[in-house]
Write a protein that holds these residues in place. Structure first.
Motif, PDB file in Angstrom:
ATOM      1  N   LEU A  52       0.805  -1.224   0.000  1.00 35.30           N
ATOM      2  CA  LEU A  52       0.000   0.000   0.000  1.00 35.30           C
ATOM      3  C   LEU A  52       0.840   1.277   0.000  1.00 35.30           C
ATOM      4  O   LEU A  52       0.448   2.281  -0.601  1.00 35.30           O
ATOM      5  CB  LEU A  52      -0.948   0.011   1.206  1.00 35.30           C
ATOM      6  CG  LEU A  52      -2.071  -1.023   1.181  1.00 35.30           C
ATOM      7  CD1 LEU A  52      -2.842  -1.009   2.496  1.00 35.30           C
ATOM      8  CD2 LEU A  52      -3.007  -0.769   0.014  1.00 35.30           C
ATOM      9  N   THR A  53       1.989   1.245   0.696  1.00 38.04           N
ATOM     10  CA  THR A  53       2.784   2.469   0.828  1.00 38.04           C
ATOM     11  C   THR A  53       3.974   2.518  -0.127  1.00 38.04           C
ATOM     12  O   THR A  53       4.427   3.600  -0.472  1.00 38.04           O
ATOM     13  CB  THR A  53       3.319   2.627   2.267  1.00 38.04           C
ATOM     14  OG1 THR A  53       4.254   1.569   2.544  1.00 38.04           O
ATOM     15  CG2 THR A  53       2.194   2.637   3.282  1.00 38.04           C
ATOM     16  N   GLY A  54       4.508   1.352  -0.489  1.00 37.88           N
ATOM     17  CA  GLY A  54       5.705   1.322  -1.325  1.00 37.88           C
ATOM     18  C   GLY A  54       6.968   1.692  -0.574  1.00 37.88           C
ATOM     19  O   GLY A  54       8.034   1.843  -1.170  1.00 37.88           O
ATOM     20  N   GLU A  55       6.862   1.844   0.756  1.00 35.52           N
ATOM     21  CA  GLU A  55       8.013   2.227   1.573  1.00 35.52           C
ATOM     22  C   GLU A  55       8.260   1.175   2.651  1.00 35.52           C
ATOM     23  O   GLU A  55       7.423   0.953   3.516  1.00 35.52           O
ATOM     24  CB  GLU A  55       7.761   3.570   2.249  1.00 35.52           C
ATOM     25  CG  GLU A  55       7.584   4.722   1.281  1.00 35.52           C
ATOM     26  CD  GLU A  55       7.340   6.031   1.988  1.00 35.52           C
ATOM     27  OE1 GLU A  55       7.879   6.213   3.113  1.00 35.52           O
ATOM     28  OE2 GLU A  55       6.593   6.856   1.440  1.00 35.52           O
ATOM     29  N   MET A  56       9.423   0.547   2.583  1.00 32.78           N
ATOM     30  CA  MET A  56       9.733  -0.518   3.534  1.00 32.78           C
ATOM     31  C   MET A  56       9.875   0.012   4.957  1.00 32.78           C
ATOM     32  O   MET A  56       9.445  -0.643   5.903  1.00 32.78           O
ATOM     33  CB  MET A  56      11.009  -1.264   3.116  1.00 32.78           C
ATOM     34  CG  MET A  56      11.301  -2.478   3.972  1.00 32.78           C
ATOM     35  SD  MET A  56       9.918  -3.656   4.113  1.00 32.78           S
ATOM     36  CE  MET A  56      10.054  -4.515   2.563  1.00 32.78           C
ATOM     37  N   ALA A  57      10.445   1.197   5.134  1.00 25.48           N
ATOM     38  CA  ALA A  57      10.611   1.755   6.481  1.00 25.48           C
ATOM     39  C   ALA A  57       9.254   1.996   7.138  1.00 25.48           C
ATOM     40  O   ALA A  57       9.060   1.666   8.315  1.00 25.48           O
ATOM     41  CB  ALA A  57      11.422   3.046   6.438  1.00 25.48           C
ATOM     42  N   LEU A  58       8.324   2.559   6.407  1.00 22.19           N
ATOM     43  CA  LEU A  58       6.988   2.807   6.945  1.00 22.19           C
ATOM     44  C   LEU A  58       6.259   1.490   7.202  1.00 22.19           C
ATOM     45  O   LEU A  58       5.621   1.312   8.246  1.00 22.19           O
ATOM     46  CB  LEU A  58       6.175   3.681   5.985  1.00 22.19           C
ATOM     47  CG  LEU A  58       4.769   4.057   6.423  1.00 22.19           C
ATOM     48  CD1 LEU A  58       4.787   4.764   7.778  1.00 22.19           C
ATOM     49  CD2 LEU A  58       4.103   4.918   5.364  1.00 22.19           C
ATOM     50  N   ALA A  59       6.388   0.554   6.277  1.00 20.59           N
ATOM     51  CA  ALA A  59       5.749  -0.762   6.446  1.00 20.59           C
ATOM     52  C   ALA A  59       6.300  -1.473   7.679  1.00 20.59           C
ATOM     53  O   ALA A  59       5.547  -2.102   8.431  1.00 20.59           O
ATOM     54  CB  ALA A  59       5.961  -1.613   5.195  1.00 20.59           C
ATOM     55  N   THR A  60       7.600  -1.369   7.914  1.00 19.58           N
ATOM     56  CA  THR A  60       8.223  -1.984   9.084  1.00 19.58           C
ATOM     57  C   THR A  60       7.727  -1.341  10.374  1.00 19.58           C
ATOM     58  O   THR A  60       7.461  -2.036  11.363  1.00 19.58           O
ATOM     59  CB  THR A  60       9.758  -1.891   8.990  1.00 19.58           C
ATOM     60  OG1 THR A  60      10.174  -2.522   7.776  1.00 19.58           O
ATOM     61  CG2 THR A  60      10.434  -2.560  10.162  1.00 19.58           C
ATOM     62  N   SER A  61       7.581  -0.018  10.371  1.00 21.65           N
ATOM     63  CA  SER A  61       7.061   0.684  11.546  1.00 21.65           C
ATOM     64  C   SER A  61       5.637   0.239  11.862  1.00 21.65           C
ATOM     65  O   SER A  61       5.302  -0.040  13.016  1.00 21.65           O
ATOM     66  CB  SER A  61       7.077   2.196  11.325  1.00 21.65           C
ATOM     67  OG  SER A  61       8.384   2.668  11.209  1.00 21.65           O
ATOM     68  N   ILE A  62       4.816   0.172  10.846  1.00 23.55           N
ATOM     69  CA  ILE A  62       3.425  -0.263  11.029  1.00 23.55           C
ATOM     70  C   ILE A  62       3.386  -1.688  11.563  1.00 23.55           C
ATOM     71  O   ILE A  62       2.671  -1.998  12.516  1.00 23.55           O
ATOM     72  CB  ILE A  62       2.636  -0.150   9.706  1.00 23.55           C
ATOM     73  CG1 ILE A  62       2.485   1.318   9.311  1.00 23.55           C
ATOM     74  CG2 ILE A  62       1.275  -0.833   9.820  1.00 23.55           C
ATOM     75  CD1 ILE A  62       1.968   1.530   7.894  1.00 23.55           C
ATOM     76  N   ALA A  63       4.173  -2.569  10.962  1.00 25.17           N
ATOM     77  CA  ALA A  63       4.191  -3.975  11.376  1.00 25.17           C
ATOM     78  C   ALA A  63       4.713  -4.136  12.808  1.00 25.17           C
ATOM     79  O   ALA A  63       4.211  -4.985  13.562  1.00 25.17           O
ATOM     80  CB  ALA A  63       5.038  -4.795  10.405  1.00 25.17           C
TER      81      ALA A  63
END
Length: 88
Positions: A52-63
Motif C-alpha cells: 500500500l505504501t511502497g516504503e519498507m521503512a513505513l511498512a516496518t514501523s506499522i508492522a
C-alpha cells in the motif's frame, strides 16, 4: 444477543485461580501461541503495508506497532476464552 451478554457477565464475574486454570491451559502456552500467531500476522501486515505504501521503512514501523499491540490483545483474548466452559 442475550446469550452473548450472559456469557460476558459470567466471564466478568467469575474469578479463577491458577490452580483451577491449569486444568485447561497454562498462561505460558497462551503467550507462546500469541507470539507465534503474531509472527504470522505481522508478516501479513508488513507485506500489505509495503504494497500500500511502497516504503519498507513505513511498512516496518506499522508492522512493529501491530506486532506488540495485537500480541497483548490476543493474550487477554485467550485468557478470557479459557474461562468460558462453552464448547468444551
Amino acid at each position: 444477543m442475550i446469550v452473548d451478554q450472559m456469557i460476558l457477565d459470567k466471564v466478568a464475574t467469575e474469578k479463577t485461580t491458577y490452580q483451577s486454570d491449569k486444568t485447561s491451559e497454562k498462561p505460558v502456552r497462551s503467550i507462546v501461541k500469541a507470539v507465534s500467531w503474531r509472527v504470522v500476522g505481522t508478516l501479513d501486515t508488513l507485506i500489505v503495508s509495503y504494497l500500500l505504501t511502497g516504503e519498507m521503512a513505513l511498512a516496518t514501523s506499522i508492522a512493529s506497532i501491530d506486532f506488540v499491540t495485537k500480541m497483548i490483545l490476543y493474550f487477554f483474548h485467550e485468557r478470557v476464552w479459557n474461562r468460558i466452559k462453552w464448547g468444551r
